[in-house]
Each structure stands twice: as C-alpha cells, then as structure tokens.
Enzyme design. Structure first.
Site, PDB file in Angstrom:
ATOM      1  N   ASP A 121     -14.221  25.481  19.516  1.00 47.71           N
ATOM      2  CA  ASP A 121     -14.578  26.474  18.751  1.00 47.71           C
ATOM      3  C   ASP A 121     -14.640  27.720  19.647  1.00 47.71           C
ATOM      4  OD1 ASP A 121     -15.692  25.001  16.703  1.00 47.71           O
ATOM      5  OD2 ASP A 121     -17.446  26.205  16.556  1.00 47.71           O
ATOM      6  N   ASP A 178     -17.179  22.966  32.600  1.00 45.18           N
ATOM      7  CA  ASP A 178     -17.866  24.132  32.847  1.00 45.18           C
ATOM      8  C   ASP A 178     -16.999  25.334  33.411  1.00 45.18           C
ATOM      9  OD1 ASP A 178     -17.908  23.069  35.159  1.00 45.18           O
ATOM     10  OD2 ASP A 178     -19.955  23.503  35.840  1.00 45.18           O
ATOM     11  N   TYR A 228     -20.828  10.982  20.584  1.00 43.65           N
ATOM     12  CA  TYR A 228     -20.900  11.050  19.068  1.00 43.65           C
ATOM     13  C   TYR A 228     -21.263   9.710  18.531  1.00 43.65           C
ATOM     14  CZ  TYR A 228     -19.086  15.577  18.051  1.00 43.65           C
ATOM     15  OH  TYR A 228     -19.093  17.098  17.991  1.00 43.65           O
ATOM     16  N   ASP A 273     -15.046  19.426  21.074  1.00 47.95           N
ATOM     17  CA  ASP A 273     -15.577  20.078  19.946  1.00 47.95           C
ATOM     18  C   ASP A 273     -16.006  21.455  20.486  1.00 47.95           C
ATOM     19  OD1 ASP A 273     -16.927  20.260  17.353  1.00 47.95           O
ATOM     20  OD2 ASP A 273     -18.861  20.098  18.387  1.00 47.95           O
ATOM     21  N   LYS A 331     -16.319  16.060  33.513  1.00 44.80           N
ATOM     22  CA  LYS A 331     -17.642  16.681  34.206  1.00 44.80           C
ATOM     23  C   LYS A 331     -17.660  15.597  35.226  1.00 44.80           C
ATOM     24  CE  LYS A 331     -21.149  19.215  35.064  1.00 44.80           C
ATOM     25  NZ  LYS A 331     -20.873  20.480  35.543  1.00 44.80           N
TER      26      LYS A 331
HETATM   27  C1  IPM Z   1     -15.727  19.551  14.012  1.00 42.77           C
HETATM   28  C2  IPM Z   1     -16.871  19.446  13.222  1.00 42.77           C
HETATM   29  C3  IPM Z   1     -17.808  17.999  13.228  1.00 42.77           C
HETATM   30  C4  IPM Z   1     -17.709  17.371  14.715  1.00 42.77           C
HETATM   31  C5  IPM Z   1     -19.026  18.035  12.837  1.00 42.77           C
HETATM   32  C6  IPM Z   1     -19.175  18.639  11.175  1.00 42.77           C
HETATM   33  C7  IPM Z   1     -19.546  16.568  12.672  1.00 42.77           C
HETATM   34  O1  IPM Z   1     -17.806  20.304  14.361  1.00 42.77           O
HETATM   35  O2  IPM Z   1     -14.898  18.754  13.374  1.00 42.77           O
HETATM   36  O3  IPM Z   1     -15.311  19.956  14.977  1.00 42.77           O
HETATM   37  O4  IPM Z   1     -18.463  17.726  15.575  1.00 42.77           O
HETATM   38  O5  IPM Z   1     -16.671  16.716  15.050  1.00 42.77           O
HETATM   39 MN    MN Z   2     -16.731  21.437  15.744  1.00 44.83          MN
END
Ligand code: IPM
Ligand code: MN
Length: 354
Positions: free
Chosen positions: A249, A221, A143, A245, A188
């Site tokens: 999700d 993975d 990042y 990240d 990884k």
């Molecule tokens: C999160 C979001 C952010 C990230 C984006 C919006 C930059 O996806 O907080 O998970 O990737 O960190």
């Molecule tokens: Mn995110």
C-alpha cells in the site's frame, strides 16, 4: 495457437463489481482478436456471499476455482459486514481461497507510469526508472496463526515453517534472476523469531541455489523509509505476509494511486488469483468512478501467468500505458473536472487494443 480457458470471476463487494465488469470486455476483446475462447464463470465471495449463503467462501466458489485455469477477483469487504464482533467477515473468504488454492506467492509490481508521476506525493526525479516487484508471502504468518480473544486480552500467533520460507524465497529469486538480479529480503530479525528463521533460510537458499542473485536484507521499518527515499535501489523485494501487505500500500504511492497496482497470487500449479491490491472502497462504490486499470493490469498478469499468453498480456499492458499517456484518468488521478468514468477508462483501453 488459440486456446480455451475457464476463468472464474469473483466480483465480490463494493467497487469490485464495477471494476470487474469493466475488465471482462477487455479480456473478451483479447479473445476475439486472437481466436481464443474464454468462458467466464461468476461466483460469490466476501460480503455478498455472506448475504446469500451465510459464509464468505461458499464451497461452490472454491470448487469452481480449483477446476478453473484462473481466477479474476475484484475486492471484498464493506461497512455492512464490519462489526468488530461479527463471527464471519468477508476478508475470511479471501484468505480461505488463497489458502485453499495454495497460492503462497503474491506478486505486486510497482512501476510508476511517466504520465502519472505528478499524482505521486514523491518527487518525480526519485520515481523515474522505478521498477519493483514485491513478492509477498500469502498463506502463512500472523494472518493464519491461531487467534484468541477474552475480555481482557487477545492474541494472534505468527508462525513460519522452513518450507514456507523456502518456497516463496525461491519464487522471488527466480523472478530476480529474470530481471536485474537483485533481491531484497525484508524482515524484523532484530525482534522477531520468525524473522530470524526467515533470514537464516533465505541466506541458505540463496547461497546454495542462487549464487548469481545479489541478496540484501532490510529491516521492515527502515525499508518503509527507503522505499520512499530511494525506490530506484530495489528490484525484487520478498517479505512475509503482513509486512508485504503494508509495504505494498505504501509502494502504491510511488505509482500515484492505489488504483494502479495489480497482483498475481501464484502457487505451484497453473491456477492463480488475479486481483487489484486495493480494497472495495465503499466510499465511492456504486458511483462508476473507480479506477479499473489495476484490475485490467491484473487481467494482463492472468493472461501471462495462468494462460501463458505473453504477447496478449504485453498488449493489454501497452494499451493501459497508452490510455495513461493520453491522460485518460479516473478521479483518483485526474485534475479537477477532468475525470472519466470507470467504463470510459476501460473503453479507452479496448480502443487502444484494437
Ligand atoms: C490485500 C488486502 C487483504 C489482505 C484483505 C482484504 C484481507 O488488504 O489483498 O492486500 O490483507 O491481504
Ligand atoms: Mn492490503
């Protein structure tokens, strides 16, 4: 003991404004009931800041956050600012404030609520008793590495220092020690040099400082698979920025909705940023139907981690839990025709608090 707190409020873009507006009355209710005074200082970040100030993180926003006790954030980004060739992007504001405040440890709890199990695509029997905290490294890795772009290629540099790995592993291990004493480090290491450094440093820190915490390594993975096939096997998971990240999700599907996952971004000081893990959801923005629970649960983490108000934090969490028990669901979780609005969901939490 009643306290005073200065809370910087950054609604940001899309549904960010709606979920933050729904959450502030919850904090006000907590303050009133316990005699605290919370002063809210609203500032711009993300796309709205680009529109108003030309930059995604105005200096006034960062300065206010540096002086505050805590920051409550909604979400940033949206189609209006998503031109792939744009020089400034809303997301840069979020990355810059995380970095500017030194918030290297991002805690993302994943605890499916019994009433929402049906909303998960995963079988309920796999979800019962799942209680995970992902600790995502937040200010390093790909990042933040140098980026280049030419007509024929592009690069993103992924770099980690020993010190960056040490501090986030310590945070995660301390958390594991207070919980079930199990830490899973995700990397990884079969391919990436940064992951091999990560694994070496993790092994050393854990051996020298946390011999009482069980350490396990997983490749990212296979972790993506195990997270869905045996989520009960995990307690605290620590991983680098991008893996964290992606995995969180994915993990939100264990809870049934991205709209239920809260987060706390912490550093060495008291100030932290508290935000839902979901984004600005432009597709439903402005409709008043977004799920406010992730933001309200983030506010609970704010009470706990930045203000030291554990009882108040637990009360907010219990109130959200009660609202879920009563099946007060927004559209992401509700059966057809049964959804409540953002404000109604937040109001239910306030009623359960009182
Ligand atoms: C999160 C979001 C952010 C990230 C984006 C919006 C930059 O996806 O907080 O998970 O990737 O960190
Ligand atoms: Mn995110």
């Amino acid at each position: 003991m009643p306290i005073h707190a200065d809370i910087v409020v950054l609604p940001g873009d899309g549904i960010g404004t709606e979920i933050v507006a729904a959450t502030l009355p919850v904090l006000e209710t907590v303050a009133r009931r316990h005699g605290h005074t919370f002063a809210f200082h609203e500032h711009d970040i993300g796309g709205i800041a680009i529109d108003r100030h030309g930059v995604p993180l105005p200096a006034a926003t960062l300065q206010a956050a540096q002086k505050a006790d805590a920051v409550l954030l909604g979400a940033v980004g949206g189609p209006k600012w998503s031109d792939p060739n744009a020089k400034v992007r809303p997301e840069q504001g979020l990355l810059a404030i995380r970095k500017g405040l030194g918030l290297f440890a991002n805690l993302r709890p994943v605890r499916p609520h019994p009433a929402a199990l049906g909303a998960s695509p995963i079988k309920s029997e796999l979800l019962e008793g799942v209680d995970i905290v992902v600790v995502r490294e937040l200010t390093g890795g790909i990042y933040f590495g140098d980026k280049t772009r030419s007509d024929s290629d592009a690069t993103d540099l992924c770099r980690y220092t020993v010190a960056e790995v040490e501090r986030v592993v310590r945070s995660a291990a301390q958390l594991a020690r207070q919980r079930r004493g199990h830490l899973t480090s995700v990397d990884k290491a079969n391919v990436l040099e940064t992951s091999r450094l990560w694994r070496d440093v993790t092994n050393r820190v854990m051996r020298e400082e946390f011999p009482d915490v069980t350490l396990e390594h997983q490749l990212v993975d296979s972790m993506a698979m195990h997270l869905l096939s045996k989520p009960r096997a995990y307690d605290v998971i620590v991983t680098e920025n991008m893996f964290g990240d992606i995995l969180t999700d994915e993990a939100s599907m264990l809870a049934g909705s991205l709209g239920l996952l809260a987060s706390a971004s912490l550093g060495t000081g008291k100030v932290g940023i508290y935000e839902p893990i979901h984004g600005s959801a432009p597709d439903i923005a402005g409709k008043g139907i977004a799920n406010p629970y992730a933001t309200i649960l983030s506010a609970a983490m704010l009470l706990r981690h930045s203000l030291g108000l554990e009882a108040e934090a637990a009360a907010v969490e219990a109130a959200v839990s009660a609202a879920l028990d009563a099946k007060v669901f927004t559209a992401d979780l509700a059966a057809p025709g049964k959804a409540v609005t953002t404000t109604q969901a937040a109001q239910t939490v306030i009623e359960r608090l009182a």
